[in-house]
Design an enzyme around this catalytic site. Structure first.
Site, short mmCIF file in Angstrom:
data_model
loop_
_atom_site.label_atom_id
_atom_site.label_comp_id
_atom_site.label_asym_id
_atom_site.label_seq_id
_atom_site.Cartn_x
_atom_site.Cartn_y
_atom_site.Cartn_z
N LYS A 149 0.82 -1.21 0.00
CA LYS A 149 0.00 0.00 0.00
C LYS A 149 0.86 1.27 0.00
CE LYS A 149 -3.97 -2.19 2.31
NZ LYS A 149 -4.93 -2.10 3.47
N TYR A 160 -12.46 -2.02 -3.31
CA TYR A 160 -12.97 -2.02 -1.93
C TYR A 160 -14.49 -1.83 -1.87
CZ TYR A 160 -8.42 -2.21 0.43
OH TYR A 160 -7.20 -2.61 0.93
N ASN A 187 -1.98 0.45 6.72
CA ASN A 187 -1.41 -0.78 7.28
C ASN A 187 -0.58 -1.60 6.29
OD1 ASN A 187 -3.52 -1.70 5.78
ND2 ASN A 187 -4.67 -2.61 7.47
N HIS A 234 -2.22 -5.41 1.67
CA HIS A 234 -3.51 -6.10 1.53
C HIS A 234 -3.24 -7.53 1.12
CE1 HIS A 234 -7.39 -7.42 -0.04
NE2 HIS A 234 -6.71 -7.88 -1.07
N GLU A 247 -9.73 -10.77 -7.46
CA GLU A 247 -8.80 -9.65 -7.30
C GLU A 247 -7.64 -9.76 -8.28
OE1 GLU A 247 -9.90 -9.08 -2.56
OE2 GLU A 247 -7.88 -9.70 -3.11
P1 RTP Z 1 -7.13 -5.72 3.55
O1 RTP Z 1 -8.51 -6.00 2.98
O2 RTP Z 1 -6.60 -4.39 3.11
O3 RTP Z 1 -6.20 -6.84 3.32
O4 RTP Z 1 -7.25 -5.59 5.14
P2 RTP Z 1 -8.05 -6.54 6.14
O5 RTP Z 1 -8.73 -7.64 5.40
O6 RTP Z 1 -7.11 -6.90 7.23
O7 RTP Z 1 -9.13 -5.51 6.72
P3 RTP Z 1 -10.57 -5.14 6.14
O8 RTP Z 1 -11.54 -5.27 7.26
O9 RTP Z 1 -10.86 -5.87 4.87
O10 RTP Z 1 -10.41 -3.58 5.85
C1 RTP Z 1 -9.87 -3.15 4.61
C2 RTP Z 1 -8.94 -1.99 4.86
O11 RTP Z 1 -9.69 -0.85 5.24
C3 RTP Z 1 -8.89 -0.04 6.09
N1 RTP Z 1 -9.57 0.13 7.36
N2 RTP Z 1 -9.61 1.27 7.99
N3 RTP Z 1 -10.11 3.33 9.85
C4 RTP Z 1 -10.55 2.10 10.10
O12 RTP Z 1 -11.14 1.82 11.12
C5 RTP Z 1 -10.30 1.06 9.12
N4 RTP Z 1 -10.69 -0.19 9.19
C6 RTP Z 1 -10.24 -0.79 8.06
C7 RTP Z 1 -7.57 -0.74 6.28
O13 RTP Z 1 -6.63 -0.23 5.34
C8 RTP Z 1 -7.92 -2.18 5.98
O14 RTP Z 1 -6.79 -2.88 5.62
MG MG Z 2 -9.95 -7.35 3.69
#
Ligand code: RTP
Ligand code: MG
Length: 139
Positions: A10, A50, A113, A116, A127
């Site tokens: 990212k 997203y 973070n 992804h 994807e």
């Molecule tokens: P990713 O999809 O990016 O691999 O991350 P993940 O599965 O661990 O988390 P996900 O719940 O799918 O959330 C996607 C991305 O959204 C951003 N996020 N921001 N500000 C917030 O509370 C928040 N929560 C999620 C993060 O960049 C997360 O990786």
């Molecule tokens: Mg995710």
């Protein structure tokens, strides 16, 4: 079973010149980078990618962030690559990520973070197809 998963390094990580360090963690974990390119994501690409989070309060911020600098999109191949890479990435919130994971090592916040990784084999296929044609993936 040998699988492929989709990864994004990212903007927070590319901005800090961490592509190589992230790739070292990926390769040390036994995953093979079988496709990789650096791109500037368009707003439309980020919104599509997203889409599942489009109703969440952080969606606008997330799209802004993902288009704020180049990203590196990747296809990773290996035994149980989908779950293996989720382990290597660590928890979404770096404060909760395990020692040695990419997010523990490099991520700055829950929003920024560093990486992804696909959360299922089905999503990995979708994807990968959003960013790569078959001839760009060399296993
Ligand atoms: P990713 O999809 O990016 O691999 O991350 P993940 O599965 O661990 O988390 P996900 O719940 O799918 O959330 C996607 C991305 O959204 C951003 N996020 N921001 N500000 C917030 O509370 C928040 N929560 C999620 C993060 O960049 C997360 O990786
Ligand atoms: Mg995710």
């Amino acid at each position: 079973m040998t699988e492929r998963t989709f990864s994004i390094i990212k903007p927070d990580a590319t901005r800090r010149n961490l592509t190589g360090k992230v790739n070292a963690v990926i390769e040390d974990a036994g995953l093979r980078i079988v496709a990789q390119k650096r791109i500037q994501m368009s707003r439309a690409q980020a919104e599509k990618f997203y889409e599942i989070h489009s109703e969440r309060p952080f969606f606008g911020e997330l799209v802004e962030f993902m288009t704020s600098a180049p990203v590196v999109v990747q296809v990773l191949e290996g035994e149980s690559a989908v779950t293996k890479y989720r382990e290597v990435m660590g928890a979404t919130n770096p404060a909760q990520a395990a020692e040695g994971t990419i997010r523990k090592l490099y991520a700055e916040s829950v929003g920024e973070n560093s990486v992804h990784g696909s959360d299922s084999l089905e999503n990995a296929k979708l994807e990968i197809a959003q960013f790569f044609s078959d001839d760009e993936i060399v296993g």
